[in-house]
Design an enzyme around this catalytic site. Structure first.
Site, short mmCIF file in Angstrom:
data_model
loop_
_atom_site.label_atom_id
_atom_site.label_comp_id
_atom_site.label_asym_id
_atom_site.label_seq_id
_atom_site.Cartn_x
_atom_site.Cartn_y
_atom_site.Cartn_z
N LYS A 15 0.85 -1.11 0.17
CA LYS A 15 -0.11 -0.14 -0.07
C LYS A 15 0.83 1.12 0.04
O LYS A 15 0.33 2.44 0.21
CB LYS A 15 -0.89 0.03 1.25
CG LYS A 15 -2.09 -1.20 1.21
CD LYS A 15 -2.92 -1.08 2.17
CE LYS A 15 -4.12 -2.26 2.10
NZ LYS A 15 -5.19 -1.87 2.63
N LYS A 63 15.93 -6.22 1.83
CA LYS A 63 16.31 -5.05 2.68
C LYS A 63 17.80 -5.13 3.10
O LYS A 63 18.66 -4.10 3.30
CB LYS A 63 15.55 -5.00 4.03
CG LYS A 63 14.19 -4.41 3.61
CD LYS A 63 13.33 -4.26 5.07
CE LYS A 63 11.94 -4.23 4.72
NZ LYS A 63 10.92 -4.22 5.86
N GLY A 123 15.28 -8.97 7.78
CA GLY A 123 15.54 -7.54 8.00
C GLY A 123 14.74 -7.15 8.86
O GLY A 123 15.30 -5.92 9.84
N TYR A 210 -0.07 -6.21 7.27
CA TYR A 210 -1.02 -5.14 7.53
C TYR A 210 -2.50 -5.87 7.42
O TYR A 210 -3.31 -5.20 6.50
CB TYR A 210 -0.97 -3.96 6.80
CG TYR A 210 0.08 -3.78 5.65
CD1 TYR A 210 1.29 -3.38 5.68
CD2 TYR A 210 -0.77 -3.87 4.60
CE1 TYR A 210 1.83 -3.37 4.32
CE2 TYR A 210 -0.22 -3.60 3.21
CZ TYR A 210 1.29 -3.33 3.37
OH TYR A 210 1.97 -3.34 1.97
P1 NDP Z 1 12.81 -11.39 5.00
O1 NDP Z 1 12.31 -12.03 3.98
O2 NDP Z 1 13.88 -10.73 5.48
O3 NDP Z 1 12.58 -12.58 6.17
C1 NDP Z 1 11.53 -13.41 6.30
C2 NDP Z 1 11.33 -14.14 7.57
O4 NDP Z 1 10.24 -15.00 7.67
C3 NDP Z 1 12.67 -15.05 7.78
O5 NDP Z 1 12.90 -15.20 9.20
C4 NDP Z 1 11.71 -16.49 7.33
O6 NDP Z 1 12.32 -17.58 7.83
C5 NDP Z 1 10.53 -16.28 7.85
N1 NDP Z 1 9.39 -16.96 7.19
C6 NDP Z 1 9.10 -16.89 5.74
N2 NDP Z 1 8.04 -17.96 5.50
C7 NDP Z 1 7.90 -18.44 6.63
C8 NDP Z 1 6.62 -19.16 7.09
N3 NDP Z 1 6.08 -19.94 6.06
N4 NDP Z 1 6.80 -19.92 8.36
C9 NDP Z 1 7.74 -19.38 9.21
N5 NDP Z 1 8.54 -18.37 8.86
C10 NDP Z 1 8.74 -17.95 7.52
O7 NDP Z 1 11.46 -10.43 5.34
P2 NDP Z 1 11.39 -9.06 6.22
O8 NDP Z 1 11.82 -9.03 7.66
O9 NDP Z 1 11.78 -7.91 5.33
O10 NDP Z 1 9.78 -8.87 6.37
C11 NDP Z 1 9.03 -9.89 7.05
C12 NDP Z 1 7.42 -9.38 7.12
O11 NDP Z 1 7.28 -8.00 7.61
C13 NDP Z 1 6.99 -9.54 5.70
O12 NDP Z 1 5.67 -10.06 5.80
C14 NDP Z 1 6.81 -7.88 5.43
O13 NDP Z 1 5.68 -7.58 4.46
C15 NDP Z 1 6.47 -7.26 6.77
N6 NDP Z 1 6.76 -5.97 7.08
C16 NDP Z 1 5.76 -5.12 7.27
C17 NDP Z 1 6.12 -3.77 7.54
C18 NDP Z 1 4.94 -2.66 7.69
O14 NDP Z 1 5.12 -1.47 7.74
N7 NDP Z 1 3.54 -3.10 8.39
C19 NDP Z 1 7.13 -3.09 7.42
C20 NDP Z 1 8.24 -4.13 7.25
C21 NDP Z 1 8.03 -5.58 6.82
P3 NDP Z 1 13.80 -18.67 7.16
O15 NDP Z 1 14.97 -17.81 7.78
O16 NDP Z 1 13.79 -19.82 7.97
O17 NDP Z 1 13.51 -18.56 5.70
#
Ligand code: NDP
Length: 267
Positions: A15, A63, A123, A210
């Site tokens: 968004k 990120k 990240g 969100y």
């Molecule tokens: P990254 O890709 O850097 O990290 C993703 C993480 O999620 C990893 O730890 C991964 O584990 C884990 N993961 C992915 N799929 C699964 C699953 N099915 N079950 C369990 N764990 C899982 O992502 P970000 O840190 O950049 O973002 C994470 C979330 O935060 C996203 O959904 C993003 O949209 C949201 N976000 C929202 C914001 C907002 O303003 N509201 C701002 C920033 C982020 P593994 O290491 O095992 O792969």
């Protein structure tokens, strides 16, 4: 015209264009914000220049790569090692992290937070860890796999993967910072039985995604106070927008917050 975009994979759910364009339109700024699906994060810098951008937001999973491609990184992003906001200054790309302040702004009304469980280790989890530790909260992290936990070793906090996590502790706040639930609403970030044990012993649950995810629905059913990531998005967007338009317009933080909240709630 100044052009901005959000890079991510997936990105169609974002968004960010709605909230940033609401400011550009309301204040009649010659600027537009769109979405760019970027599958190969190593192409980020090339794509940024190819699109002739004045700035960009960066979301999952780029990120950490964004941090590496910046000519200069400012503020808490240096400590976090992840960048979600890129701004052009001449030929240079400057990187910032507005996620953590956005998150903390969004839970300002939560009382007496001392101990936090973070689920996920990407990240955004790193940003939250830095922010929580700076506020002297005790932090534990549980992640699906071991590899990304290595990025947290310098923090001197408890780190678990699914195989060695025991849900025995009390947490004031449990945050889902994994991307489980982002595409498939039914996905939980950890096994359901484990999550029930965690929520049995916790007060607040926040999902940075969100919408009301399965994680938040379960927390609510179990009596926790819940919050989704929508106001985090708005608050981090306010901080990013101030950086994006700094050189063309002086609009106050409060004016941007009011307009972005209105635009977010309309859609
Ligand atoms: P990254 O890709 O850097 O990290 C993703 C993480 O999620 C990893 O730890 C991964 O584990 C884990 N993961 C992915 N799929 C699964 C699953 N099915 N079950 C369990 N764990 C899982 O992502 P970000 O840190 O950049 O973002 C994470 C979330 O935060 C996203 O959904 C993003 O949209 C949201 N976000 C929202 C914001 C907002 O303003 N509201 C701002 C920033 C982020 P593994 O290491 O095992 O792969």
């Amino acid at each position: 015209m100044k052009l901005f975009t959000i890079f991510g994979d997936p990105v169609s759910h974002s968004k960010s264009p709605i909230i940033h364009n609401s400011i550009f339109l309301k204040y009649n700024l010659n600027a537009r914000f769109n979405r760019t699906l970027l599958i190969d994060g190593y192409k980020l810098k090339e794509k940024y220049h190819e699109l002739n951008l004045s700035g960009a937001s960066v979301t999952v999973p780029h990120k950490e790569i964004a941090f590496k491609i910046c000519d200069e990184v400012r503020g808490s992003a240096k400590e976090i090692g992840a960048v979600n906001c890129l701004v052009s200054e001449g030929d240079k790309i400057i990187g910032y992290n507005t996620d953590i302040d956005g998150f903390l702004d969004s839970i300002e009304d939560f009382k007496n937070i001392k101990k936090v469980l973070i689920i996920g280790a990407g990240g955004t989890a790193r940003a939250l860890t830095v922010g929580f530790l700076n506020k002297n909260y005790e932090v534990e992290i549980v992640n699906r796999s071991r590899e990304r936990l290595n990025n947290f070793k310098n923090f001197n906090i408890k780190l678990y993967d699914w195989s060695d996590f025991q849900p025995n502790n009390y947490y004031d706040l449990v945050v889902n910072v994994s991307s489980a639930g982002l595409q498939n609403n039914d996905d939980l970030p950890i096994n359901r039985e484990i999550l029930i044990k965690i929520f049995n012993n916790a007060k607040y649950a926040v999902d940075v995604i969100y919408k009301k995810t399965a994680f938040l629905k379960l927390a609510e059913e179990m009596g926790l106070e819940i919050r989704d990531g929508s106001m985090m998005l708005v608050y981090q967007g306010v901080r990013a927008n101030l950086l994006f338009i700094n050189d063309i317009q002086k609009i106050s933080r409060d004016e941007i917050l009011i307009e972005m909240t209105r635009a977010y709630n309309l859609k």
